[in-house]
Design an enzyme around this catalytic site. Structure first.
Site, short mmCIF file in Angstrom:
data_model
loop_
_atom_site.label_atom_id
_atom_site.label_comp_id
_atom_site.label_asym_id
_atom_site.label_seq_id
_atom_site.Cartn_x
_atom_site.Cartn_y
_atom_site.Cartn_z
N TYR A 49 -59.95 -18.17 59.29
CA TYR A 49 -58.65 -17.64 58.89
C TYR A 49 -57.84 -17.10 60.08
CZ TYR A 49 -60.78 -17.66 54.20
OH TYR A 49 -61.42 -18.02 53.04
N HIS A 107 -69.50 -21.08 55.47
CA HIS A 107 -68.21 -21.31 54.82
C HIS A 107 -68.17 -22.60 54.01
CE1 HIS A 107 -63.64 -20.41 55.37
NE2 HIS A 107 -63.87 -20.94 54.18
N1 LIG Z 1 -64.73 -20.05 50.71
C1 LIG Z 1 -63.68 -20.86 50.74
O1 LIG Z 1 -63.78 -22.05 51.11
C2 LIG Z 1 -62.35 -20.36 50.28
C3 LIG Z 1 -61.33 -21.27 49.95
C4 LIG Z 1 -60.11 -20.76 49.51
C5 LIG Z 1 -59.94 -19.40 49.38
N2 LIG Z 1 -60.93 -18.52 49.73
C6 LIG Z 1 -60.75 -17.04 49.64
O2 LIG Z 1 -60.25 -16.71 48.36
C7 LIG Z 1 -59.02 -15.99 48.49
C8 LIG Z 1 -58.11 -16.24 47.30
O3 LIG Z 1 -57.82 -17.60 47.12
P1 LIG Z 1 -56.39 -18.24 47.50
O4 LIG Z 1 -55.78 -17.44 48.56
O5 LIG Z 1 -56.68 -19.68 47.74
O6 LIG Z 1 -55.57 -18.20 46.13
P2 LIG Z 1 -55.24 -17.14 44.98
O7 LIG Z 1 -55.73 -15.79 45.32
O8 LIG Z 1 -55.65 -17.76 43.70
O9 LIG Z 1 -53.64 -17.18 44.98
C9 LIG Z 1 -52.88 -16.64 46.01
C10 LIG Z 1 -51.40 -16.96 45.72
O10 LIG Z 1 -51.03 -16.37 44.46
C11 LIG Z 1 -49.96 -15.45 44.66
N3 LIG Z 1 -50.28 -14.26 43.84
C12 LIG Z 1 -51.24 -13.35 44.04
N4 LIG Z 1 -51.27 -12.44 43.07
C13 LIG Z 1 -50.27 -12.80 42.21
C14 LIG Z 1 -49.80 -12.23 41.00
N5 LIG Z 1 -50.35 -11.14 40.47
N6 LIG Z 1 -48.75 -12.85 40.38
C15 LIG Z 1 -48.18 -13.96 40.90
N7 LIG Z 1 -48.61 -14.54 42.04
C16 LIG Z 1 -49.65 -13.95 42.69
C17 LIG Z 1 -49.93 -15.14 46.13
O11 LIG Z 1 -48.60 -14.97 46.59
P3 LIG Z 1 -48.08 -13.60 47.29
O12 LIG Z 1 -48.91 -13.39 48.55
O13 LIG Z 1 -46.66 -13.92 47.54
O14 LIG Z 1 -48.31 -12.52 46.28
C18 LIG Z 1 -50.48 -16.42 46.75
O15 LIG Z 1 -49.44 -17.37 46.93
C19 LIG Z 1 -58.47 -16.52 49.83
O16 LIG Z 1 -57.41 -15.75 50.31
C20 LIG Z 1 -59.72 -16.50 50.65
O17 LIG Z 1 -60.05 -15.18 51.06
C21 LIG Z 1 -62.14 -18.99 50.15
#
Ligand SMILES: NC(=O)c1ccc[n+]([C@@H]2O[C@H](COP(=O)([O-])OP(=O)(O)OC[C@H]3O[C@@H](n4cnc5c(N)ncnc54)[C@H](OP(=O)(O)O)[C@@H]3O)[C@@H](O)[C@H]2O)c1
Length: 274
Positions: A49, A107
């Site tokens: 990241y 990861h």
């Molecule tokens: N291990 C892996 O391979 C892997 C892969 C993907 C993700 N991850 C981890 O999981 C975390 C979360 O997954 P993600 O970032 O892919 O997606 P997510 O948390 O499902 O979605 C994030 C998106 O949703 C928006 N959001 C957040 N809360 C909201 C709410 N209450 N209402 C409306 N929109 C909202 C955010 O925008 P705003 O910022 O504008 O609020 C952002 O665009 C990552 O950040 C990372 O730490 C791990």
């Protein structure tokens, strides 16, 4: 209110953490600081990241005691050979300015490096005191089985994509069989769930938003959730999911949203293992 925890392999993992993928620089440090001030006690980062330095800065700026916060980082797929794995782990700790992390994950599995080598390296990082707990991410059912066979120290979680649009019952069942917790990444499907009409309707009965319903659904399924946001009002919204309960009919209705094309994270570069 004390943050609910999921207990797995001796680890006490706060049931909600802050995701930080794609959040960098000052925005990242500020989001981590604000989240911890609001009561988050779990931060999810990764070597890949490019924000471990800022996660460490946010942690220190928050004034919250180090021992009260659960920090996860991950070693990227290019660094899974043992010598590289150790080097990457140490670099993560230097960037975070911490002597250890609470959880170190592989990861993404690599078809190029035998899993036996990477699991050995992961377990040695725990033995060496660089990680209090260890685990895996993006492991399919056959890989979960293999990892469990090879591990010489307890694995505490498999971090996988999971939200209402994705049926993860098979890997979740495999994790349960081995006493492994499941951490749900992309738990609001990168924002899609927050705009879902059906989740919104269910939420209206509980005075909650569709995003909160998505997170609550996963928590009731037993998952740890790590939603990402850098907006303070959403940090609060996403955390306020422990004061209501979805009933069995609501849970069933949400399970029906699963779709074979429901993934939001691209797996096309990965070989299919199951
Ligand atoms: N291990 C892996 O391979 C892997 C892969 C993907 C993700 N991850 C981890 O999981 C975390 C979360 O997954 P993600 O970032 O892919 O997606 P997510 O948390 O499902 O979605 C994030 C998106 O949703 C928006 N959001 C957040 N809360 C909201 C709410 N209450 N209402 C409306 N929109 C909202 C955010 O925008 P705003 O910022 O504008 O609020 C952002 O665009 C990552 O950040 C990372 O730490 C791990």
């Amino acid at each position: 209110m004390d943050m609910p925890v999921v207990i797995s392999g001796g680890a006490r993992i706060p049931a909600i953490g802050l995701g930080t993928w794609d959040v960098r620089g000052r925005t990242c440090a500020r989001a981590v600081e604000q989240a911890l001030r609001l009561g988050y006690r779990h931060i999810d980062t990764a070597e890949m990241y490019g924000n471990e330095r800022e996660v460490g800065e946010g942690l220190r700026a928050s004034g919250v005691r180090r021992d009260a916060v659960f920090i996860t980082t991950k070693v990227w797929q290019d660094h899974l050979a043992p010598a590289e794995f150790e080097r990457a782990t140490k670099e993560s700790l230097v960037k975070l300015r911490l002597p250890d992390v609470d959880l170190l994950l592989i990861h993404w599995p690599s078809p190029r490096i035998p899993l036996v080598e990477t699991m050995g390296a992961l377990c040695r990082m725990k033995q060496a005191g660089f990680a209090r707990n260890i685990g895996i991410s993006n492991f399919t059912v056959p890989l979960i089985e293999e990892a469990m066979r090879l591990a010489t120290a307890p694995l505490v979680t498999n971090q996988i994509e999971w939200h209402p649009y994705l049926d993860q019952s098979k890997p979740v069942a495999a994790c349960r069989r081995h006493g492994l917790s499941v951490t749900a990444y992309s738990p609001i499907a990168r924002g899609r769930a927050a705009g879902d009409a059906q989740l919104r309707l269910i939420g209206m009965h509980h005075r909650k938003t569709a995003g909160q319903v998505s997170l609550r659904f996963l928590v009731q399924e037993g998952a740890i959730v790590i939603p990402r946001t850098s907006k303070i009002e959403r940090l609060e919204e996403n955390m306020n999911i422990f004061d209501f309960e979805l009933n069995a009919d609501e849970m069933d209705a949400i399970r029906k949203l699963a779709d074979p094309r429901g993934r939001v994270v691209d797996w096309s570069g990965s070989p299919s293992w199951d």
